[in-house]
Motif scaffolding. Structure first.
Motif, PDB file in Angstrom:
ATOM      1  N   TYR A  62       0.850  -1.192   0.000  1.00 56.00           N
ATOM      2  CA  TYR A  62       0.000   0.000   0.000  1.00 56.00           C
ATOM      3  C   TYR A  62       0.885   1.241   0.000  1.00 56.00           C
ATOM      4  CZ  TYR A  62      -3.714  -3.217   1.403  1.00 56.00           C
ATOM      5  OH  TYR A  62      -4.606  -4.250   1.456  1.00 56.00           O
ATOM      6  N   PHE A  63       0.269   2.388  -0.300  1.00 49.08           N
ATOM      7  CA  PHE A  63       0.987   3.652  -0.355  1.00 49.08           C
ATOM      8  C   PHE A  63       0.309   4.682   0.536  1.00 49.08           C
ATOM      9  CE2 PHE A  63       1.830   1.285  -4.183  1.00 49.08           C
ATOM     10  CZ  PHE A  63       3.211   1.326  -4.243  1.00 49.08           C
ATOM     11  N   CYS A  64       1.018   5.763   0.800  1.00 47.40           N
ATOM     12  CA  CYS A  64       0.549   6.814   1.698  1.00 47.40           C
ATOM     13  C   CYS A  64      -0.887   7.229   1.367  1.00 47.40           C
ATOM     14  CB  CYS A  64       1.473   8.034   1.628  1.00 47.40           C
ATOM     15  SG  CYS A  64       1.139   9.247   2.924  1.00 47.40           S
ATOM     16  N   ASN A  65      -1.703   7.313   2.410  1.00 42.66           N
ATOM     17  CA  ASN A  65      -3.113   7.702   2.348  1.00 42.66           C
ATOM     18  C   ASN A  65      -4.040   6.630   1.795  1.00 42.66           C
ATOM     19  OD1 ASN A  65      -2.828  10.267   3.583  1.00 42.66           O
ATOM     20  ND2 ASN A  65      -2.033  11.053   1.649  1.00 42.66           N
ATOM     21  N   ASP A  66      -3.526   5.452   1.418  1.00 41.53           N
ATOM     22  CA  ASP A  66      -4.416   4.353   1.037  1.00 41.53           C
ATOM     23  C   ASP A  66      -5.248   3.965   2.254  1.00 41.53           C
ATOM     24  OD1 ASP A  66      -3.436   4.201  -1.546  1.00 41.53           O
ATOM     25  OD2 ASP A  66      -2.300   2.351  -1.230  1.00 41.53           O
ATOM     26  N   VAL A  67      -6.510   3.714   2.037  1.00 39.73           N
ATOM     27  CA  VAL A  67      -7.397   3.242   3.098  1.00 39.73           C
ATOM     28  C   VAL A  67      -7.465   1.718   2.986  1.00 39.73           C
ATOM     29  CG1 VAL A  67      -9.751   3.277   4.008  1.00 39.73           C
ATOM     30  CG2 VAL A  67      -8.701   5.391   3.177  1.00 39.73           C
ATOM     31  N   ILE A  68      -7.052   1.044   4.052  1.00 37.65           N
ATOM     32  CA  ILE A  68      -7.056  -0.426   4.072  1.00 37.65           C
ATOM     33  C   ILE A  68      -8.483  -0.922   4.251  1.00 37.65           C
ATOM     34  CG2 ILE A  68      -6.084  -2.488   5.168  1.00 37.65           C
ATOM     35  CD1 ILE A  68      -3.975  -0.527   3.944  1.00 37.65           C
ATOM     36  N   TRP A  69      -9.201  -0.320   5.196  1.00 35.54           N
ATOM     37  CA  TRP A  69     -10.634  -0.557   5.365  1.00 35.54           C
ATOM     38  C   TRP A  69     -11.263   0.657   6.040  1.00 35.54           C
ATOM     39  CZ3 TRP A  69      -7.801  -4.659   8.065  1.00 35.54           C
ATOM     40  CH2 TRP A  69      -7.578  -4.392   9.417  1.00 35.54           C
ATOM     41  N   THR A  70     -12.580   0.722   5.933  1.00 41.58           N
ATOM     42  CA  THR A  70     -13.350   1.824   6.499  1.00 41.58           C
ATOM     43  C   THR A  70     -14.215   1.296   7.644  1.00 41.58           C
ATOM     44  OG1 THR A  70     -13.405   2.896   4.328  1.00 41.58           O
ATOM     45  CG2 THR A  70     -15.037   3.627   5.939  1.00 41.58           C
ATOM     46  N   GLN A  71     -14.356   2.112   8.678  1.00 38.42           N
ATOM     47  CA  GLN A  71     -15.204   1.737   9.810  1.00 38.42           C
ATOM     48  C   GLN A  71     -16.565   1.294   9.282  1.00 38.42           C
ATOM     49  OE1 GLN A  71     -15.117   4.558  13.024  1.00 38.42           O
ATOM     50  NE2 GLN A  71     -17.198   4.034  13.660  1.00 38.42           N
ATOM     51  N   GLY A  72     -17.031   0.140   9.760  1.00 34.91           N
ATOM     52  CA  GLY A  72     -18.318  -0.406   9.333  1.00 34.91           C
ATOM     53  C   GLY A  72     -18.212  -1.442   8.237  1.00 34.91           C
ATOM     54  N   ASP A  73     -17.036  -1.536   7.565  1.00 35.57           N
ATOM     55  CA  ASP A  73     -16.852  -2.561   6.542  1.00 35.57           C
ATOM     56  C   ASP A  73     -16.938  -3.956   7.172  1.00 35.57           C
ATOM     57  OD1 ASP A  73     -16.370  -0.618   4.622  1.00 35.57           O
ATOM     58  OD2 ASP A  73     -14.227  -1.040   4.432  1.00 35.57           O
ATOM     59  N   GLU A  74     -17.281  -4.929   6.353  1.00 37.91           N
ATOM     60  CA  GLU A  74     -17.263  -6.317   6.790  1.00 37.91           C
ATOM     61  C   GLU A  74     -15.805  -6.735   7.031  1.00 37.91           C
ATOM     62  OE1 GLU A  74     -18.773 -10.586   5.064  1.00 37.91           O
ATOM     63  OE2 GLU A  74     -19.858  -8.769   4.474  1.00 37.91           O
ATOM     64  N   SER A  75     -15.569  -7.525   8.063  1.00 40.16           N
ATOM     65  CA  SER A  75     -14.213  -7.989   8.388  1.00 40.16           C
ATOM     66  C   SER A  75     -13.895  -9.232   7.575  1.00 40.16           C
ATOM     67  CB  SER A  75     -14.103  -8.294   9.887  1.00 40.16           C
ATOM     68  OG  SER A  75     -14.305  -7.136  10.641  1.00 40.16           O
ATOM     69  N   GLU A  76     -12.934  -9.114   6.689  1.00 39.77           N
ATOM     70  CA  GLU A  76     -12.575 -10.210   5.793  1.00 39.77           C
ATOM     71  C   GLU A  76     -11.171 -10.760   6.032  1.00 39.77           C
ATOM     72  OE1 GLU A  76     -14.485 -11.756   3.558  1.00 39.77           O
ATOM     73  OE2 GLU A  76     -16.217 -10.524   4.076  1.00 39.77           O
ATOM     74  N   SER A  77     -10.372 -10.079   6.886  1.00 37.26           N
ATOM     75  CA  SER A  77      -8.984 -10.518   7.055  1.00 37.26           C
ATOM     76  C   SER A  77      -8.370  -9.859   8.281  1.00 37.26           C
ATOM     77  CB  SER A  77      -8.152 -10.149   5.826  1.00 37.26           C
ATOM     78  OG  SER A  77      -8.090  -8.735   5.691  1.00 37.26           O
ATOM     79  N   LEU A  78      -7.230 -10.406   8.682  1.00 34.25           N
ATOM     80  CA  LEU A  78      -6.347  -9.706   9.613  1.00 34.25           C
ATOM     81  C   LEU A  78      -5.071  -9.430   8.858  1.00 34.25           C
ATOM     82  CD1 LEU A  78      -3.825 -11.625  10.642  1.00 34.25           C
ATOM     83  CD2 LEU A  78      -5.527 -12.564  12.157  1.00 34.25           C
ATOM     84  N   LYS A  79      -4.286  -8.485   9.344  1.00 35.60           N
ATOM     85  CA  LYS A  79      -3.067  -8.097   8.642  1.00 35.60           C
ATOM     86  C   LYS A  79      -1.905  -7.983   9.618  1.00 35.60           C
ATOM     87  CE  LYS A  79      -5.706  -6.073   5.016  1.00 35.60           C
ATOM     88  NZ  LYS A  79      -5.853  -7.142   4.076  1.00 35.60           N
ATOM     89  N   LEU A  80      -0.771  -8.536   9.228  1.00 36.23           N
ATOM     90  CA  LEU A  80       0.488  -8.393   9.947  1.00 36.23           C
ATOM     91  C   LEU A  80       1.247  -7.252   9.277  1.00 36.23           C
ATOM     92  CD1 LEU A  80       2.829  -9.345  11.838  1.00 36.23           C
ATOM     93  CD2 LEU A  80       3.464 -10.948  10.021  1.00 36.23           C
ATOM     94  N   ILE A  81       1.582  -6.230  10.043  1.00 36.11           N
ATOM     95  CA  ILE A  81       2.329  -5.094   9.486  1.00 36.11           C
ATOM     96  C   ILE A  81       3.805  -5.473   9.470  1.00 36.11           C
ATOM     97  CG2 ILE A  81       2.877  -2.639   9.682  1.00 36.11           C
ATOM     98  CD1 ILE A  81       0.318  -2.412  11.466  1.00 36.11           C
ATOM     99  N   VAL A  82       4.386  -5.531   8.285  1.00 39.47           N
ATOM    100  CA  VAL A  82       5.793  -5.904   8.129  1.00 39.47           C
ATOM    101  C   VAL A  82       6.653  -4.663   7.906  1.00 39.47           C
ATOM    102  CG1 VAL A  82       7.424  -7.234   6.728  1.00 39.47           C
ATOM    103  CG2 VAL A  82       5.196  -8.206   7.316  1.00 39.47           C
ATOM    104  N   ASP A  83       6.143  -3.684   7.185  1.00 43.72           N
ATOM    105  CA  ASP A  83       6.885  -2.445   6.958  1.00 43.72           C
ATOM    106  C   ASP A  83       5.888  -1.308   6.792  1.00 43.72           C
ATOM    107  OD1 ASP A  83       9.126  -0.842   6.634  1.00 43.72           O
ATOM    108  OD2 ASP A  83       9.300  -1.222   4.488  1.00 43.72           O
ATOM    109  N   GLY A  84       6.228  -0.141   7.326  1.00 45.32           N
ATOM    110  CA  GLY A  84       5.373   1.031   7.201  1.00 45.32           C
ATOM    111  C   GLY A  84       4.565   1.274   8.465  1.00 45.32           C
ATOM    112  N   SER A  85       3.818   2.364   8.451  1.00 43.48           N
ATOM    113  CA  SER A  85       3.002   2.752   9.601  1.00 43.48           C
ATOM    114  C   SER A  85       1.572   3.004   9.154  1.00 43.48           C
ATOM    115  CB  SER A  85       3.548   4.021  10.239  1.00 43.48           C
ATOM    116  OG  SER A  85       4.845   3.808  10.722  1.00 43.48           O
ATOM    117  N   LEU A  86       0.638   2.610  10.011  1.00 43.88           N
ATOM    118  CA  LEU A  86      -0.781   2.786   9.749  1.00 43.88           C
ATOM    119  C   LEU A  86      -1.385   3.611  10.872  1.00 43.88           C
ATOM    120  CD1 LEU A  86      -1.698  -0.915   8.835  1.00 43.88           C
ATOM    121  CD2 LEU A  86      -0.820   0.863   7.328  1.00 43.88           C
ATOM    122  N   LEU A  87      -2.551   4.170  10.601  1.00 45.42           N
ATOM    123  CA  LEU A  87      -3.287   4.908  11.612  1.00 45.42           C
ATOM    124  C   LEU A  87      -4.704   4.368  11.637  1.00 45.42           C
ATOM    125  CD1 LEU A  87      -3.068   7.250  13.653  1.00 45.42           C
ATOM    126  CD2 LEU A  87      -3.911   8.749  11.835  1.00 45.42           C
TER     127      LEU A  87
END
Length: 180
Positions: A62-87
């Protein structure tokens, strides 16, 4: 908040006695880093169990400002952060936010119990590399190898206990309180 995040992240990595740093200048491949993070997170897992978990993960970039998911979305996965920072952002009047760093897993609660996403998750670094465990592979793992699936359950319990303790301390002692 940054002190709390750093302390929590370092506590996660202490489990295996490994000191894992994830940066673009590091010699290790992303695969080696992902495996090292899994080893740190899955206390007591042997090499075969780590390998089984790793084989279920799909790398995503992913790249800066990409939205991984939005509040209220259906939960389809979990993610392990290997590099980078998320908010992680709570889309409400208080606008609570939490930084997410390499070595952390995000989205585990929704995957385990089927709830919708509780926050919006976006990339704040230039790039982010995440390793994703989808719902379908999770369900197969829980049926075929519940012992290995239990490692994800334990991670979720550890994260939830941290969050509960942090919220309790915050409510009792104010914003400057750190979980103990």
């Amino acid at each position: 908040q940054k002190d709390v995040d750093d302390r929590f992240r370092s506590n996660i990595l202490e489990g295996s006695g490994m000191s894992v740093q994830c940066s673009k200048t590091q010699q290790s491949s992303l695969e080696e880093i992902a495996r090292a993070f899994l080893t740190s997170l899955c206390t007591g897992a042997n090499a075969n169990e780590i390998d089984k978990l790793y084989q279920l993960l799909e790398p995503e970039k992913y790249f800066c400002n990409d939205v991984i998911w939005t509040q209220g979305d259906e939960s389809e996965s979990l993610k392990l952060i290997v590099d980078g920072s998320l908010l992680s952002l709570l889309e409400s009047e208080d606008g609570a936010r939490e930084s997410c760093y390499p070595g952390s897993i995000v989205g585990e609660l929704g995957l385990l119990n089927g709830t919708r996403r509780l926050t919006t998750l976006k990339v704040v670094s230039d790039e982010a590399v995440l390793y994703s465990l989808c719902k379908e592979k999770w369900e197969v793992l829980t049926r075929e190898d519940p012992k290995v699936a239990r490692f994800i359950d334990v991670i979720a319990i550890r994260y939830l206990s941290h969050r509960i303790q942090h919220v309790s301390n915050h409510n009792l002692f104010g914003k400057r309180s750190l979980p103990v």
